[in-house]
Scaffold this active site. Structure first.
Site, mmCIF file in Angstrom:
data_model
loop_
_atom_site.group_PDB
_atom_site.id
_atom_site.type_symbol
_atom_site.label_atom_id
_atom_site.label_comp_id
_atom_site.label_asym_id
_atom_site.label_seq_id
_atom_site.Cartn_x
_atom_site.Cartn_y
_atom_site.Cartn_z
ATOM 1 N N HIS A 101 0.931 -1.175 -0.027
ATOM 2 C CA HIS A 101 0.030 -0.066 -0.100
ATOM 3 C C HIS A 101 0.943 1.273 0.042
ATOM 4 O O HIS A 101 2.067 1.159 0.449
ATOM 5 C CB HIS A 101 -0.870 0.202 1.292
ATOM 6 C CG HIS A 101 -1.717 -1.000 1.553
ATOM 7 N ND1 HIS A 101 -1.223 -2.186 2.020
ATOM 8 C CD2 HIS A 101 -2.913 -1.344 1.264
ATOM 9 C CE1 HIS A 101 -2.148 -2.962 2.547
ATOM 10 N NE2 HIS A 101 -3.402 -2.473 1.906
ATOM 11 N N ASP A 104 2.534 2.038 3.305
ATOM 12 C CA ASP A 104 3.482 0.872 3.809
ATOM 13 C C ASP A 104 4.579 1.595 3.557
ATOM 14 O O ASP A 104 5.922 1.236 4.070
ATOM 15 C CB ASP A 104 3.041 -0.352 3.326
ATOM 16 C CG ASP A 104 1.941 -0.966 3.211
ATOM 17 O OD1 ASP A 104 1.077 -0.500 4.289
ATOM 18 O OD2 ASP A 104 1.533 -1.836 2.460
HETATM 19 C C1 XUL Z 1 -7.396 -6.788 4.542
HETATM 20 C C2 XUL Z 1 -6.427 -7.272 3.394
HETATM 21 C C3 XUL Z 1 -5.695 -5.975 2.727
HETATM 22 C C4 XUL Z 1 -5.560 -5.934 1.255
HETATM 23 C C5 XUL Z 1 -4.991 -5.063 0.604
HETATM 24 O O1 XUL Z 1 -8.007 -7.730 5.092
HETATM 25 O O2 XUL Z 1 -6.439 -8.196 3.019
HETATM 26 O O3 XUL Z 1 -4.570 -6.235 3.276
HETATM 27 O O4 XUL Z 1 -4.853 -7.300 1.041
HETATM 28 O O5 XUL Z 1 -5.561 -3.940 1.210
#
Ligand code: XUL
Ligand code: CO
Length: 439
Positions: A101, A104
């Site tokens: 993300h 991150d």
């Molecule tokens: C949350 C989840 C996230 C997604 C990306 O449950 O799985 O980490 O993978 O936003």
């Protein structure tokens, strides 16, 4: 470059007899299974957030793990230290992809232009590392759920200003995905749902989410993103109800809004079970709709009702998942360990043990699924179970689609009682699976 995981060697395949905890027993990257190397069947990825950011804090207690990697947290020096740690970690495990993300990668600033400048700087550094090592981006995404501005959702927010921030973050995350050569771009709608219908205009919220996705597709294609967009379904948590409940719901949504040509699904094991489905069910629904894209590999705890994101240990689940993936023609995306070590497993060694477990579990899944396919009896059983649709006039008539209720009612009248073909054979098939896996 200073080594970070100093006591930990490169992890090699040593075979099932090995007693070395820092070795693979089943994941043998170059071993050919069903005509392809294991590493090609299993494009493993490291999740930036769980591996390099999360420190084990939960609702009742603070961090147990130290992910500062020798730098002051929140600084660009720290962001770079995470890159160094991440690339050393992936290299030592033979992992070739990572997922992230935006937040991150760097600490978010108060001003979005400053955040974006930080993201530019860190992705220059990641790109250098990527060129040196060949380790690539699997997918990127924007975190549209952590910042307080998303308390009412992002695409589904009641505030057009918040909606603009979501658009800005998606735009930047798409640019960075292209820059890093990502295979995919993910939408996980953690806050895209509702807590109570009393305050919610569901139709408006869903149309707005679709508009945001459409704009993302248009912009992504304009800047040369040739990969797949993914929706990652999840029924709940953090919201009581999330719009991308499960694969079938997400596919219906994408089709209703004309987005299905650009999107596939990123199926997460623990999200499937939260939705009351098996992991393989979600993979089957995706594959039969031509929308099997990528996988977030983890597992839940059936005694708990939330997303525990554990490293995969359940070999049956990995076997049935790999059966669906192999039959579905493989993954255009990869297998991202969206998983975290348990809170007391806070050491660097624990991080390696977790990935060794996950990778070996999926390798076993692949080996078992290949055996089941090569054996052929399971597929033959299913083929036979529906054979009357090929072998009888009535069956062929139904499959042709060229018949009416009246015609079929007429046939039923002439039958007396329907012939009942053999039953489900569930127990026989379960015994067969065990004999193939353990035989
Ligand atoms: C949350 C989840 C996230 C997604 C990306 O449950 O799985 O980490 O993978 O936003
Ligand atoms: Co996930």
């Amino acid at each position: 470059m200073k080594e970070i995981f100093v006591r930990i060697p490169e992890i090699k395949f040593e075979g099932s007899e090995s007693k070395n905890p820092f070795a693979f027993r089943f994941y043998d990257a170059d071993k050919v299974v069903l005509g392809k190397k294991m590493s090609e069947h299993l494009p493993f990825a490291m999740a930036w957030w769980h591996t390099l950011c999360a420190e084990g804090a939960d609702m009742f207690g603070s961090a147990t793990a130290d992910k500062s990697f020798g730098a002051r947290k929140g600084t660009m020096e720290h962001a770079k230290a995470k890159v160094d740690a991440g690339f050393e970690f992936m290299h030592k495990l033979g992992i070739r992809y990572y997922c992230w993300h935006d937040v991150d990668l760097v600490q978010e600033a108060d001003d979005i232009s400053e955040t974006n400048a930080r993201l530019d700087e860190i992705t220059d550094y990641i790109l250098e590392k990527s060129k040196e090592t060949g380790i690539k981006c699997l997918w990127g995404t924007a975190n549209l759920f952590s910042n307080p501005r998303y308390m009412n959702g992002a695409g589904s927010s009641n505030s057009p200003e918040v909606y603009c921030f979501a658009a800005a973050q998606i735009k930047k995350a798409l640019e960075l995905t292209v820059k890093l050569g990502g295979r995919g771009y993910v939408f996980w709608g953690g806050r895209e749902g509702y807590e109570t219908l009393l305050n919610t205009d569901m139709a408006l919220e869903q149309e707005n989410i679709a508009r945001l996705m459409r704009m993302a597709v248009e912009y992504g294609r304009k800047i040369g993103f040739g990969g797949d967009f993914y929706v990652e379904p999840k029924p709940k948590e953090p919201m009581k109800h999330q719009y991308d409940y499960d694969a079938a719901t997400a596919i219906g949504f994408l089709k209703a809004h004309g987005l299905d040509k650009h999107f596939k699904l990123n199926i997460e094991a623990n999200h499937a079970t939260l939705a009351g489905h098996t992991f393989e069910h979600e993979l089957r629904v995706s594959a039969m709709n031509g929308m099997l894209g990528s996988v977030d590999a983890n597992q839940g705890d059936m005694f708990l009702g939330w997303d525990t994101d554990e490293f995969p240990f359940d070999v049956y689940s990995a076997t049935f998942a790999m059966l669906e993936i192999l039959r579905g023609g493989g993954l255009g995306g990869g297998i991202n360990f969206d998983a975290k070590t348990r809170r007391p497993s806070y050491t660097y060694e624990d991080m390696f043990h977790a990935f060794i477990l996950g990778m070996d579990t999926w390798a076993l899944g692949l080996i078992n699924a290949a055996k089941i396919i090569e054996d052929g009896r399971l597929d033959a059983f299913v083929k036979e179970r529906y054979s009357a649709y090929r072998d009888t006039d009535t069956g062929r008539k139904i499959l042709s689609g060229d018949c009416t209720l009246e015609e079929l009612a007429e046939r039923a009248r002439g039958l007396g009682k329907p012939r009942l073909p053999s039953g489900g054979g569930q127990e026989k098939l379960q015994a067969l699976i065990n004999s193939i896996i353990f035989g």
